[in-house]
Design a protein around this motif. Structure first.
Motif, PDB file in Angstrom:
ATOM      1  N   PRO A   1      -1.716  18.061  -3.193  1.00 30.01           N
ATOM      2  CA  PRO A   1      -2.351  16.735  -3.177  1.00 30.01           C
ATOM      3  C   PRO A   1      -1.572  15.651  -3.913  1.00 30.01           C
ATOM      4  N   PRO A   2      -1.106  15.867  -5.163  1.00 29.54           N
ATOM      5  CA  PRO A   2      -0.367  14.780  -5.802  1.00 29.54           C
ATOM      6  C   PRO A   2       0.986  14.498  -5.148  1.00 29.54           C
ATOM      7  N   THR A   3       1.586  15.519  -4.549  1.00 31.93           N
ATOM      8  CA  THR A   3       2.853  15.294  -3.848  1.00 31.93           C
ATOM      9  C   THR A   3       2.646  14.432  -2.615  1.00 31.93           C
ATOM     10  N   VAL A   4       1.577  14.695  -1.868  1.00 31.92           N
ATOM     11  CA  VAL A   4       1.263  13.874  -0.699  1.00 31.92           C
ATOM     12  C   VAL A   4       0.969  12.443  -1.133  1.00 31.92           C
ATOM     13  N   TRP A   5       0.252  12.282  -2.227  1.00 30.22           N
ATOM     14  CA  TRP A   5      -0.038  10.957  -2.763  1.00 30.22           C
ATOM     15  C   TRP A   5       1.267  10.231  -3.112  1.00 30.22           C
ATOM     16  N   ALA A   6       2.199  10.915  -3.767  1.00 20.42           N
ATOM     17  CA  ALA A   6       3.469  10.301  -4.138  1.00 20.42           C
ATOM     18  C   ALA A   6       4.293   9.917  -2.912  1.00 20.42           C
ATOM     19  N   VAL A   7       4.316  10.785  -1.913  1.00 21.63           N
ATOM     20  CA  VAL A   7       5.049  10.472  -0.680  1.00 21.63           C
ATOM     21  C   VAL A   7       4.398   9.281   0.024  1.00 21.63           C
ATOM     22  N   HIS A   8       3.074   9.227   0.050  1.00 22.99           N
ATOM     23  CA  HIS A   8       2.377   8.098   0.662  1.00 22.99           C
ATOM     24  C   HIS A   8       2.678   6.803  -0.092  1.00 22.99           C
ATOM     25  N   PHE A   9       2.698   6.872  -1.427  1.00 29.77           N
ATOM     26  CA  PHE A   9       3.014   5.699  -2.233  1.00 29.77           C
ATOM     27  C   PHE A   9       4.408   5.185  -1.900  1.00 29.77           C
ATOM     28  N   MET A  10       5.385   6.103  -1.818  1.00 26.66           N
ATOM     29  CA  MET A  10       6.751   5.702  -1.488  1.00 26.66           C
ATOM     30  C   MET A  10       6.826   5.123  -0.075  1.00 26.66           C
ATOM     31  N   PHE A  11       6.107   5.732   0.873  1.00 22.93           N
ATOM     32  CA  PHE A  11       6.065   5.224   2.247  1.00 22.93           C
ATOM     33  C   PHE A  11       5.519   3.800   2.274  1.00 22.93           C
ATOM     34  N   CYS A  12       4.433   3.567   1.561  1.00 24.88           N
ATOM     35  CA  CYS A  12       3.830   2.225   1.537  1.00 24.88           C
ATOM     36  C   CYS A  12       4.762   1.217   0.889  1.00 24.88           C
ATOM     37  N   TYR A  13       5.371   1.605  -0.215  1.00 27.85           N
ATOM     38  CA  TYR A  13       6.276   0.710  -0.923  1.00 27.85           C
ATOM     39  C   TYR A  13       7.450   0.331  -0.023  1.00 27.85           C
ATOM     40  N   LEU A  14       8.052   1.318   0.635  1.00 22.09           N
ATOM     41  CA  LEU A  14       9.176   1.028   1.524  1.00 22.09           C
ATOM     42  C   LEU A  14       8.747   0.216   2.742  1.00 22.09           C
ATOM     43  N   TRP A  15       7.550   0.486   3.267  1.00 24.87           N
ATOM     44  CA  TRP A  15       7.051  -0.246   4.425  1.00 24.87           C
ATOM     45  C   TRP A  15       6.904  -1.730   4.100  1.00 24.87           C
ATOM     46  N   VAL A  16       6.342  -2.026   2.955  1.00 25.03           N
ATOM     47  CA  VAL A  16       6.161  -3.428   2.554  1.00 25.03           C
ATOM     48  C   VAL A  16       7.506  -4.072   2.259  1.00 25.03           C
ATOM     49  N   ALA A  17       8.405  -3.356   1.599  1.00 23.85           N
ATOM     50  CA  ALA A  17       9.720  -3.913   1.285  1.00 23.85           C
ATOM     51  C   ALA A  17      10.497  -4.252   2.542  1.00 23.85           C
ATOM     52  N   VAL A  18      10.494  -3.366   3.509  1.00 24.73           N
ATOM     53  CA  VAL A  18      11.203  -3.616   4.764  1.00 24.73           C
ATOM     54  C   VAL A  18      10.528  -4.736   5.550  1.00 24.73           C
ATOM     55  N   SER A  19       9.209  -4.758   5.578  1.00 24.11           N
ATOM     56  CA  SER A  19       8.484  -5.816   6.297  1.00 24.11           C
ATOM     57  C   SER A  19       8.780  -7.180   5.697  1.00 24.11           C
ATOM     58  N   CYS A  20       8.769  -7.279   4.390  1.00 28.91           N
ATOM     59  CA  CYS A  20       9.026  -8.570   3.747  1.00 28.91           C
ATOM     60  C   CYS A  20      10.484  -8.987   3.907  1.00 28.91           C
ATOM     61  N   ALA A  21      11.411  -8.025   3.876  1.00 27.61           N
ATOM     62  CA  ALA A  21      12.827  -8.367   3.999  1.00 27.61           C
ATOM     63  C   ALA A  21      13.202  -8.739   5.431  1.00 27.61           C
ATOM     64  N   LYS A  22      12.695  -7.998   6.398  1.00 25.23           N
ATOM     65  CA  LYS A  22      13.087  -8.227   7.789  1.00 25.23           C
ATOM     66  C   LYS A  22      12.240  -9.296   8.482  1.00 25.23           C
ATOM     67  N   LEU A  23      10.934  -9.272   8.224  1.00 23.00           N
ATOM     68  CA  LEU A  23      10.043 -10.199   8.918  1.00 23.00           C
ATOM     69  C   LEU A  23       9.717 -11.438   8.095  1.00 23.00           C
ATOM     70  N   ALA A  24      10.045 -11.412   6.823  1.00 28.73           N
ATOM     71  CA  ALA A  24       9.734 -12.486   5.880  1.00 28.73           C
ATOM     72  C   ALA A  24       8.232 -12.746   5.792  1.00 28.73           C
ATOM     73  N   SER A  25       7.450 -11.783   6.189  1.00 29.99           N
ATOM     74  CA  SER A  25       6.000 -11.874   6.018  1.00 29.99           C
ATOM     75  C   SER A  25       5.452 -10.464   5.875  1.00 29.99           C
ATOM     76  N   PHE A  26       4.302 -10.400   5.264  1.00 27.94           N
ATOM     77  CA  PHE A  26       3.673  -9.110   5.038  1.00 27.94           C
ATOM     78  C   PHE A  26       3.014  -8.651   6.328  1.00 27.94           C
ATOM     79  N   ALA A  27       3.424  -7.508   6.822  1.00 22.58           N
ATOM     80  CA  ALA A  27       2.820  -6.969   8.046  1.00 22.58           C
ATOM     81  C   ALA A  27       1.419  -6.497   7.704  1.00 22.58           C
ATOM     82  N   ARG A  28       0.422  -7.132   8.275  1.00 17.55           N
ATOM     83  CA  ARG A  28      -0.963  -6.879   7.891  1.00 17.55           C
ATOM     84  C   ARG A  28      -1.493  -5.597   8.531  1.00 17.55           C
TER      85      ARG A  28
END
Length: 130
Positions: free
Chosen positions: A26-53
């Motif tokens: 469970p905590p490993t899945v949580w950590a992987v999900h956290f990293m996935f979310c962090y990278l998703w937002v970082a890529v969305s903001c860098a490439k799209l210049a807006s937060f993908a809702r």
């Protein structure tokens, strides 16, 4: 017939050997999900210049993480209900070790569900990358 099948499944789950690997799922899945979310937002903001809702990939990743954590919690719940002496499970027997690790896994699964939900919550509320 289905009642026998459910009892058989619960019995097989209870008999499964609990190790530290089941405790860290469970905590490993949580950590992987956290990293996935962090990278998703970082890529969305860098490439799209807006937060993908709350895009489909973000929702799918969150649902997969929750499903894995809930499945781990269900297995831990069944294993923690292994018949035997009442708590505390502090004897040096295999059954007490199984129930102790299963209870710890169940608690970590609950915490991990809350963590995944709190990690996904900003995607529902934030609309800007600033």
């Amino acid at each position: 017939m289905s009642d026998e099948r459910e009892k058989g499944l619960a019995g097989r789950v209870r008999e499964r050997r609990v190790t530290l690997w089941t405790l860290i799922v469970p905590p490993t899945v949580w950590a992987v999900h956290f990293m996935f979310c962090y990278l998703w937002v970082a890529v969305s903001c860098a490439k799209l210049a807006s937060f993908a809702r709350f895009p489909v990939a973000f929702a799918a990743g969150t649902l997969v993480a929750l499903a894995i954590i809930v499945a781990s919690g269900v297995v831990a719940f069944l294993q923690s209900r292994t018949p035997g002496d009442p708590p505390p499970h502090d004897e040096s027997t295999g059954v007490d070790r199984t129930r102790f690790l299963a209870t710890a896994t169940l608690l970590l699964a609950g915490l991990s569900v809350v963590g995944v939900l709190f990690t996904a919550a900003p995607a529902l509320m934030l609309t800007d990358c600033r």
